[in-house]
Design an enzyme around this catalytic site. Structure first.
Site, PDB file in Angstrom:
ATOM      1  N   GLN A   1      46.434  60.763   9.610  1.00 36.74           N
ATOM      2  CA  GLN A   1      46.691  60.365  10.992  1.00 36.74           C
ATOM      3  C   GLN A   1      45.530  59.559  11.555  1.00 36.74           C
ATOM      4  O   GLN A   1      44.373  59.800  11.202  1.00 36.74           O
ATOM      5  CB  GLN A   1      46.883  61.599  11.873  1.00 36.74           C
TER       6      GLN A   1
ATOM      7  N   ARG B   1      51.439  69.367   5.191  1.00 36.97           N
ATOM      8  CA  ARG B   1      52.451  70.258   5.751  1.00 36.97           C
ATOM      9  C   ARG B   1      53.519  70.495   4.687  1.00 36.97           C
ATOM     10  O   ARG B   1      53.988  69.550   4.053  1.00 36.97           O
ATOM     11  CB  ARG B   1      53.082  69.651   7.012  1.00 36.97           C
TER      12      ARG B   1
ATOM     13  N   HIS C   1      41.039  62.844  19.840  1.00 33.70           N
ATOM     14  CA  HIS C   1      41.051  63.880  20.870  1.00 33.70           C
ATOM     15  C   HIS C   1      40.023  63.515  21.928  1.00 33.70           C
ATOM     16  O   HIS C   1      38.880  63.182  21.611  1.00 33.70           O
ATOM     17  CB  HIS C   1      40.748  65.255  20.277  1.00 33.70           C
TER      18      HIS C   1
END
Length: 635
Positions: free
Chosen positions: A380, A362, A384
């Protein structure tokens, strides 16, 4: 007759309009002296506010949360007052309250120095001693614009000009200084006694890098001297624990201007990283997650479908190849949906849990980067869960229990829980939002934990739980989350076949426990002040010789421990044993094993635990059992 009802239900009656200060004085001299503001029918107002009709009133003192915020807000104005007295050419802009303090932004022809900061703080103390009244007045917007222009305060004039025409604005004056502010404020500068200026930093006007750079002076303010001293002591402790400092001292990592916001991991640091990652990998494996790996770069059209291109474009690193636009992924979710879509999924396949140690990028502003806590490239422990609406609660119950076990293993036992509910701008029916929000809350109730609800703070695609750690210094770190998403599976056409043969979009639960591994490792380093638990320590044992005669034995001890999986190394240098012990103690190695001729002869080791604890001489096998138990217990 005006009736004022107090928080305890009692009432006071007055035959004329009355100020908050007058009501406080009617109750008692002590309360009149302590009063900082009032809450009239729930609205915070100055003590000079006049009440002309029946109302409910609470007197606000420095013991109330609102009182402390008032002190900090007013101290920001005191800072601006002092700056204008010492540097009349400086222009004032904005000065809000922040966690534990305040800041104020100034435009000035040169950078403020540490000497300037000391002089400003001294002047603030002098102005506070003068105990000048803080007075409020109201002006029409256009008149206020002209007023500040005449004073040469063009930033203030710009702020006021952005207010809709026809509205009035409030100004607060103390002595020779007047500032735009909604208020309220403390009654006089003498109420501001316990403050300290902390630092100066750069800040863009209105937070836009295209605007001019201002100077931001940070400060802290408290109700009592003791609270101020406790906070300053906490900051001293935090500085000792600063992960950037310890990262250098312990040779874990470094940051380099050739790669801003990216981390260079050294061997010891990478060992620590691997311990965290491998632990979390086992968590995946033992809790029904299938580990996947998606590509780093995905085409623009995918980010357009998910909505990220429009909403997140400026934070994405982009590239082009063969006339097609791509972006480095800032998150892993779209890739996981593409994996989910390979092959037809049945309701029998759900819940389907994917996990990935996904590296993301980012484009954070350089001014926001902070060690390994806030970076541009991070990994990370991303997961999900694809499920049906009826499965949301069960998945959240299991997830919260899992998260608590993980945090406890890393040494965190105090967790704060927050449920963020539907914002005004959202997708999905109210019925679906009702079900999702209730499922999240019910999952926390079943875990037996208290939580707060933050109305309107959910994402547009669904509500979420945020899990915040409180560390050894009482600081809070929001790490874990689980978010309900009704949107992305639909946008990317993810489906499953229901029992009746119809097709439906699954619900997608976004979840992370440690979040960014880089940030979490930084938190771990600061939590433990670099003295990481035995199971995490990059080097768990150092074997130290007294003379060269024990070199062979020391190496055999190291090999025996390594065979058991212990991270051990020898120190065979021709240095005094006291020098070796001190050096390895500074590197915070959990166990130092000293071997001399006696230990060599008996197959033993002299054990020193971290913190200068002498555990005496013991057989090597006994020490091997002890450290194995430490690692198993995660201490």
């Amino acid at each position: 007759m005006i009736q004022i009802t107090l928080p305890d239900g009692s009432a006071r009656r007055f035959d004329h309009p009355v100020t908050v200060a007058e009501v406080a004085a009617s109750i008692g001299a002590g309360l009149a002296k302590a009063a900082l503001a009032g809450k009239v029918d729930g609205r915070l107002v100055d003590t000079s506010h006049r009440i002309a009709a029946d109302a409910r009133l609470a007197i606000v003192t420095d013991k109330d949360p609102e009182g402390l915020e008032l002190i900090r807000h007013s101290t920001a104005h005191l800072l601006a007052y002092a700056v204008k007295e010492l540097f009349p050419d400086a222009q004032v802009t904005i000065g809000p309250v922040i966690d534990n303090g305040f800041y104020y932004d100034f435009a000035y022809k040169r950078p403020f120095t540490p000497e300037d900061l000391a002089a400003i703080e001294q002047r603030m103390a002098e102005l506070a001693t003068k105990d000048e009244r803080v007075e409020r007045r109201v002006l029409p917007r256009d008149e206020a614009v002209e007023h500040f222009k005449r004073l040469g305060e063009f930033y203030k004039a710009e702020i006021i000009a952005s207010i809709p025409a026809g509205e009035d604005v409030s100004l607060y004056r103390e002595g020779g200084f007047e500032d735009l502010c909604r208020g309220p404020h403390v009654p006089s500068t003498g109420r501001l006694k316990h403050f300290k200026l902390m630092k100066v930093a750069g800040a863009y006007w209105r937070g836009d890098h295209r605007n001019e750079m201002l100077q931001r002076i940070y400060g802290t303010a408290w109700a009592t001297k003791d609270e101020l001293q406790k906070y300053l002591h906490m900051l001293e402790e935090a500085e000792k624990r600063d992960h950037r400092k310890l990262g250098r001292e312990l040779d874990l990592f470094h940051l380099d201007e050739h790669a801003p916001g990216l981390v260079f991991w050294h061997p010891k640091g990478w060992l620590l990283w691997q311990q965290v990652e491998q632990y979390m990998r086992a968590v995946y494996r033992d809790n029904g997650y299938l580990e996947v790996k998606g590509p780093q770069i995905l085409e623009k059209t995918l980010w357009e479908k998910t909505g990220h291109w429009d909403k997140y474009r400026e934070h994405m690193f982009t590239t082009e190849s063969e006339k097609r636009d791509y972006a480095l992924k800032p998150m892993n979710c779209p890739g996981h949906i593409l994996i989910y879509k390979q092959g037809i999924k049945s309701y029998r396949d759900l819940p389907l849990r994917y996990g990935e140690f996904g590296q993301c990028h980012r484009n954070e502003p350089s001014g926001g980067l902070h060690g390994i806590m806030r970076v541009r490239g991070f990994t990370q422990d991303d997961g999900h869960i694809f499920c049906t609406e009826d499965m949301i609660q069960g998945e959240c119950v299991a997830y919260t229990a899992l998260l608590r076990r993980v945090y406890a293993d890393f040494g965190f036992h105090e967790i704060l829980y927050k449920v963020a509910t539907r914002p005004d701008a959202r997708i999905g029916s109210d019925a679906i939002w009702d079900k999702a929000e209730q499922a999240l809350m019910a999952s926390l109730r079943s875990a037996g934990v208290d939580f707060v609800v933050s109305p309107g703070e959910g994402a547009f695609y669904g509500p979420k739980i945020e899990y915040t750690l409180r560390d050894a210094l009482g600081r809070e770190w929001q790490c874990g989350t689980i978010q309900v998403d009704f949107s992305m599976p639909e946008r990317l056409d993810a489906e499953y076949v229901a029992e009746d043969g119809s097709r439906h979009h699954p619900v997608m639960l976004h979840r992370a426990i440690v979040g960014s591994l880089e940030r979490f490792i930084g938190i771990l380093i600061e939590q433990h002040a670099g003295a990481l638990p035995v199971w995490l320590a990059p080097q768990q044992v150092a074997v130290l010789t007294i003379t060269d005669e024990q070199s062979g034995y020391a190496e055999s001890v190291v090999k025996a421990l390594q065979k058991q999986g212990v991270r051990a190394a020898s120190d065979l240098r021709n240095q005094k044993i006291t020098y070796k012990i001190r050096e390895h103690s500074l590197h915070k190695v959990p166990y130092l094993l000293v071997v001399g001729d006696k230990e060599k002869a008996s197959g033993a080791v002299s054990v020193r635990a971290r913190g200068n604890k002498d555990l005496g001489v013991m057989p090597l096998d006994d020490f091997a059992s002890k450290i194995a138990e430490d690692i198993a217990r995660k201490v």
